[in-house]
Design an enzyme around this catalytic site. Structure first.
Site, PDB file in Angstrom:
ATOM      1  N   TYR A 141       0.726  -1.319  -0.215  1.00  0.00           N
ATOM      2  CA  TYR A 141      -0.133   0.063  -0.066  1.00  0.00           C
ATOM      3  C   TYR A 141       0.566   0.868  -0.078  1.00  0.00           C
ATOM      4  CZ  TYR A 141      -3.963   3.026   0.988  1.00  0.00           C
ATOM      5  OH  TYR A 141      -5.040   4.109   1.530  1.00  0.00           O
ATOM      6  N   TYR A 177      -4.474  15.434   0.724  1.00  0.00           N
ATOM      7  CA  TYR A 177      -4.741  14.451   1.040  1.00  0.00           C
ATOM      8  C   TYR A 177      -3.287  13.290   2.403  1.00  0.00           C
ATOM      9  CZ  TYR A 177      -7.321  10.072  -0.474  1.00  0.00           C
ATOM     10  OH  TYR A 177      -7.658   8.693  -0.447  1.00  0.00           O
ATOM     11  N   HIS A 192       1.347   3.854  -3.170  1.00  0.00           N
ATOM     12  CA  HIS A 192       0.835   5.903  -3.525  1.00  0.00           C
ATOM     13  C   HIS A 192       2.078   6.329  -2.937  1.00  0.00           C
ATOM     14  CE1 HIS A 192      -3.050   4.573  -1.324  1.00  0.00           C
ATOM     15  NE2 HIS A 192      -3.337   5.453  -1.485  1.00  0.00           N
ATOM     16  N   TRP A 252      -7.099   3.391 -10.978  1.00  0.00           N
ATOM     17  CA  TRP A 252      -6.714   3.004  -9.636  1.00  0.00           C
ATOM     18  C   TRP A 252      -7.490   1.664  -8.522  1.00  0.00           C
ATOM     19  CZ3 TRP A 252      -2.117   4.891  -7.324  1.00  0.00           C
ATOM     20  CH2 TRP A 252      -2.275   4.813  -6.125  1.00  0.00           C
ATOM     21  N   TRP A 253      -8.810   1.977  -8.467  1.00  0.00           N
ATOM     22  CA  TRP A 253      -9.600   0.926  -7.791  1.00  0.00           C
ATOM     23  C   TRP A 253      -8.809  -0.523  -7.800  1.00  0.00           C
ATOM     24  CZ3 TRP A 253     -14.864   3.393  -7.784  1.00  0.00           C
ATOM     25  CH2 TRP A 253     -15.091   4.790  -6.993  1.00  0.00           C
TER      26      TRP A 253
END
Length: 104
Positions: A18, A41, A22, A76-77
Protein backbone atom coordinates in the site's frame (compact mmCIF):
# COMPACT_ATOMS: atom_id res chain seq x y z
CA UNK A 1 -11.96 25.04 2.47
CA UNK A 2 -13.57 21.95 3.93
CA UNK A 3 -11.89 19.10 5.78
CA UNK A 4 -13.03 15.57 4.95
CA UNK A 5 -12.15 12.36 6.76
CA UNK A 6 -13.01 8.76 6.07
CA UNK A 7 -11.80 5.29 6.95
CA UNK A 8 -11.01 2.25 4.84
CA UNK A 9 -9.64 -1.21 5.56
CA UNK A 10 -6.30 -2.65 4.44
CA UNK A 11 -5.90 -6.39 4.06
CA UNK A 12 -3.49 -7.85 6.66
CA UNK A 13 0.14 -7.94 5.55
CA UNK A 14 -0.30 -5.31 2.83
CA UNK A 15 1.24 -2.23 4.49
CA UNK A 16 4.40 -2.28 2.34
CA UNK A 17 2.47 -2.75 -0.91
CA UNK A 18 0.00 0.00 0.00
CA UNK A 19 2.79 2.41 0.95
CA UNK A 20 4.80 1.63 -2.19
CA UNK A 21 1.81 2.16 -4.50
CA UNK A 22 0.98 5.49 -2.90
CA UNK A 23 4.62 6.62 -2.95
CA UNK A 24 4.48 5.97 -6.70
CA UNK A 25 1.08 7.66 -7.17
CA UNK A 26 0.32 8.04 -10.85
CA UNK A 27 0.93 11.62 -12.07
CA UNK A 28 -2.46 11.66 -13.83
CA UNK A 29 -4.24 10.74 -10.58
CA UNK A 30 -2.30 13.36 -8.64
CA UNK A 31 -3.25 15.99 -11.24
CA UNK A 32 -6.90 14.92 -11.18
CA UNK A 33 -7.07 15.30 -7.41
CA UNK A 34 -5.44 18.74 -7.54
CA UNK A 35 -7.74 19.84 -10.39
CA UNK A 36 -10.71 18.84 -8.26
CA UNK A 37 -9.67 20.92 -5.27
CA UNK A 38 -7.82 18.40 -3.09
CA UNK A 39 -4.97 20.46 -1.63
CA UNK A 40 -3.91 18.09 1.15
CA UNK A 41 -4.43 14.34 1.43
CA UNK A 42 -3.02 12.19 4.22
CA UNK A 43 -3.65 8.53 5.00
CA UNK A 44 -2.73 6.96 8.34
CA UNK A 45 -2.68 3.27 9.24
CA UNK A 46 -3.72 1.67 12.52
CA UNK A 47 -1.65 -1.51 12.22
CA UNK A 48 -3.55 -3.23 15.03
CA UNK A 49 -6.92 -3.05 13.22
CA UNK A 50 -5.69 -2.55 9.61
CA UNK A 51 -7.85 0.58 9.51
CA UNK A 52 -6.78 3.37 7.18
CA UNK A 53 -7.75 6.89 8.24
CA UNK A 54 -7.80 9.41 5.40
CA UNK A 55 -7.92 13.20 5.71
CA UNK A 56 -8.32 15.74 2.92
CA UNK A 57 -8.52 19.50 2.62
CA UNK A 58 -10.78 20.34 -0.28
CA UNK A 59 -11.93 23.53 -1.95
CA UNK A 60 -15.26 23.18 -3.68
CA UNK A 61 -18.16 20.80 -3.23
CA UNK A 62 -16.47 17.41 -2.79
CA UNK A 63 -13.28 15.44 -2.46
CA UNK A 64 -11.74 12.34 -3.95
CA UNK A 65 -14.79 10.28 -3.00
CA UNK A 66 -16.81 12.22 -5.58
CA UNK A 67 -14.67 11.14 -8.56
CA UNK A 68 -16.12 7.63 -8.86
CA UNK A 69 -17.11 8.01 -12.50
CA UNK A 70 -13.62 9.07 -13.62
CA UNK A 71 -11.71 6.41 -15.62
CA UNK A 72 -8.39 7.18 -13.89
CA UNK A 73 -10.02 6.62 -10.50
CA UNK A 74 -11.63 3.36 -11.66
CA UNK A 75 -8.24 2.17 -12.95
CA UNK A 76 -6.65 3.04 -9.57
CA UNK A 77 -9.38 1.11 -7.73
CA UNK A 78 -8.69 -1.93 -9.90
CA UNK A 79 -4.97 -1.58 -9.13
CA UNK A 80 -5.62 -1.40 -5.36
CA UNK A 81 -8.38 -4.03 -5.10
CA UNK A 82 -6.06 -6.93 -4.25
CA UNK A 83 -4.80 -5.28 -1.05
CA UNK A 84 -7.91 -3.55 0.35
CA UNK A 85 -11.46 -4.25 1.37
CA UNK A 86 -13.51 -3.28 -1.69
CA UNK A 87 -17.05 -3.04 -3.03
CA UNK A 88 -18.17 -5.08 -6.08
CA UNK A 89 -17.01 -2.24 -8.41
CA UNK A 90 -13.52 -2.34 -6.76
CA UNK A 91 -14.07 1.00 -5.00
CA UNK A 92 -12.66 0.90 -1.48
CA UNK A 93 -15.17 0.27 1.27
CA UNK A 94 -15.14 3.76 2.74
CA UNK A 95 -16.96 5.23 5.72
CA UNK A 96 -17.22 9.01 6.07
CA UNK A 97 -16.32 10.35 9.50
CA UNK A 98 -17.96 13.27 11.24
CA UNK A 99 -15.71 16.00 12.56
CA UNK A 100 -16.44 16.53 16.25
CA UNK A 101 -13.49 18.77 17.15
CA UNK A 102 -11.17 21.15 15.31
CA UNK A 103 -8.49 23.47 16.63
CA UNK A 104 -6.53 26.01 14.61
Amino acid sequence: MQRLAFKMKLNPGQKEAYTKRHNELWPELHALLKENGVSEYSIFLDEETHTLFAFQKVSGAGGSQDLASNEIVKKWWDFMADIMETNPDNSPVSVSLEEVFYME
